[in-house]
Scaffold this active site. Sequence first.
Site, short mmCIF file in Angstrom:
data_model
loop_
_atom_site.label_atom_id
_atom_site.label_comp_id
_atom_site.label_asym_id
_atom_site.label_seq_id
_atom_site.Cartn_x
_atom_site.Cartn_y
_atom_site.Cartn_z
N CYS A 213 0.84 -1.19 0.00
CA CYS A 213 0.00 0.00 0.00
C CYS A 213 0.88 1.25 0.00
O CYS A 213 1.84 1.34 0.78
CB CYS A 213 -0.91 -0.01 1.22
SG CYS A 213 -1.90 1.49 1.39
N CYS A 216 -0.05 3.08 3.78
CA CYS A 216 0.35 2.52 5.08
C CYS A 216 1.30 1.34 4.96
O CYS A 216 1.65 0.73 5.98
CB CYS A 216 -0.90 2.09 5.87
SG CYS A 216 -1.82 0.74 5.09
N CYS A 241 -5.77 -2.15 -0.54
CA CYS A 241 -5.12 -2.36 0.75
C CYS A 241 -6.08 -3.05 1.72
O CYS A 241 -7.26 -2.68 1.83
CB CYS A 241 -4.66 -1.02 1.34
SG CYS A 241 -3.88 -1.18 2.96
N CYS A 244 -6.38 0.00 4.92
CA CYS A 244 -6.96 1.33 4.72
C CYS A 244 -7.80 1.43 3.45
O CYS A 244 -8.33 2.49 3.12
CB CYS A 244 -5.87 2.39 4.71
SG CYS A 244 -4.73 2.27 3.31
N CYS A 267 8.05 -12.15 -14.27
CA CYS A 267 9.01 -12.73 -15.23
C CYS A 267 9.10 -11.93 -16.53
O CYS A 267 10.18 -11.81 -17.12
CB CYS A 267 8.67 -14.18 -15.52
SG CYS A 267 7.05 -14.47 -16.25
N HIS A 294 5.54 -18.17 -19.08
CA HIS A 294 6.82 -17.79 -18.48
C HIS A 294 7.71 -17.21 -19.58
O HIS A 294 7.47 -17.45 -20.77
CB HIS A 294 7.50 -18.99 -17.82
CG HIS A 294 8.68 -18.61 -16.97
ND1 HIS A 294 8.63 -17.58 -16.06
CD2 HIS A 294 9.96 -19.09 -16.92
CE1 HIS A 294 9.80 -17.47 -15.46
NE2 HIS A 294 10.62 -18.35 -15.97
N ASP A 311 17.70 -17.91 -16.90
CA ASP A 311 16.46 -17.46 -16.27
C ASP A 311 16.82 -16.46 -15.17
O ASP A 311 17.24 -16.85 -14.09
CB ASP A 311 15.69 -18.63 -15.68
CG ASP A 311 14.27 -18.24 -15.27
OD1 ASP A 311 14.10 -17.13 -14.74
OD2 ASP A 311 13.34 -19.05 -15.48
#
Length: 655
Positions: A213, A216, A241, A244, A267, A294, A311
């Site tokens: 968030c 917060c 969030c 909040c 990725c 991927h 990778d």
Amino acid sequence: MDKNLQRSLELLRENEEQVRNDAEGALLTVCQNILSHPNDEQYREVRLKDPLVIDKLVPASGAIECLFDVGFIEGTDCLSLPSAAPLAKLQTLQKELSKSNSPRGPITNFELYNLLPPLVTKKEKQFFTSILFNYQNVQHYENRSLQEKARKVIPITDLEIATMTRLRQLHKHVKLNPSFSEEDIDDAKDLYLMELLHWFKGKFFTWVDNPKCTGCFSECKYQEVVRSENPKCSRIEIYKCTKCATRVKFPRYSDPEPLLILRRGRCGEWANVFTLLCRTLGYDARYVHDETDHIWTEVWSIHKKRWIHLDPCEDVMDRPLMYEKGWKKKLSYIIAFSKDEVQDVTWRYTRDLHGVMQRRNICSEAKLLKFIETLNRHCQYSPNYSASRRRYVTKRRLLELVELIHVPNKQSSEDDENYQGRCTGSYEWRLARGEITETSANYVWDISKYGNTFHFHYSIVKDTYKITSDDGKVLMDISGWQNGVNEVQGGVFRKVEYDWQVAYLSRSPGATSGKVKWCFAVTDPNLHVKTFHLRAIIYIFQKANVSWELEAFFDNVNQNKPLVLPIDDCSNYHTVQLKGSTKLILTATVSGGQNDCAWQHAQLFRQSLDIENDRPFLIDIQLENRSMLPKRRKEKEVTMLGVQIKRNLSITIDD
């Protein structure tokens, strides 16, 4: 895909654009929530009075049908997915919806559209158009201005120093080990690539599951995905969030330029930026797209005369079978894209030729091959493409085709290697995708093949097990911690912190605990265990815990009821209670910790990357001959044998 689900999706796509987009976004939210929280019942229910249902799903033909097709059932006031329902169909629906809700951006080179083959189905059109987009997108890596910006973020000198250090170590290792030769040492340029990979993973880029968030800094939950007006951004994910209720945007950039500053993503972003950095440093690099979701990089090795798999998300180099063997992916199409060409490289990443061919059902093989050839001719015979470069690329491609033709039938030691599951991403996310392997190796150490002593140690820095003789001579070594274990739970993986210069084993983020088991067996019928000695280094923080347990199995008792010994102090544990046993299982369990980093607070074998004598895990087992029974027992058995002989003689005389 299930035929009913396919029909419902086709029906859904026939709606007006706005209605379809709203429904697809709502369905995608349902899928994401369940797959992100597979064990949370609240996410498996869709209330019929919810605005998401009334305003977005009900008006769209095929939307509610999609939910029923993936396993939802109708209740009094809601639709729910039973806890026992498999998630495979839900994953398929998510994948199809993600394609529709993830426009990669326009293809600005309109000439490319003329290269498209005659398309019969929407599926074909989507597939071939995505190939065109990826081909166009990798041309961005050749932008000189972008490369200059990329060069400024690479610590070139530091990586050169690290490469030279590694090269000296390898030469020293060759001199000390006659079984190796100078030919076994990688080229300096390939070693530099390895250091680049380590730096990128450890110090430069950050993986993001759910963004924090902005108000917060609490956890956020996925809400929906919306289209982006920014041509550099493929889409925007919206999160909320949990404390909040602030709505947080997570842009998914397809252009690598903003990512050089943001340095975060999944990725797609990782491979996008890493491939750019490789091109900036002069490597022939290409962007590799796996249709089963991927992305990674390949680099041409002049030294090895072949393409090398890299990778960046996993910090893994030249392990192409890890997706099929470790992540258990059911591969179909894997296409590589570079400034020179497009290539179908699926066969580098599989040994399951028959299974892959069954799953390649988007279009005919002939149509795909012809399209790729057309695209490559368009590239290599363009006005600015040199004849010498064309000859070089043609020769390189011939070498690759020979390799790819040979690979499916190749029987090599690599077929028998063990691969671990995916390391990046939260534990629940990887588990839902089926990309984590809980049992990694099923390996059993034969402790009786080396005589009466078994000296075992593991190096976390080098990630190598070694068995040595009494005088320190190496009798056996195995690379990869997961290749020497019997069982793994909780997604335990090897973590390298390059900022703190340490390495250790820990459980995966999101897992409440993790376990690693090592199995030691006496296969020689003339031997059994005499003594057991363990020394292991552990670190715990923030109320975390590491516990150890030893199980001993004996031939003369029920194998299902072993002797179990808890180990209170693993720093120097010695016992003779296992005497006579023929099989031992040592278990380490990591748990506890606090806050978001709880998974890091229990660490096995933590060591500095600079340490010379890296032996944080040692086991010494003494064996003895089974005939070496205690003296009193021997005397008693001799006396009993004498009595028995006398009785037999007496019976014989009387007869």
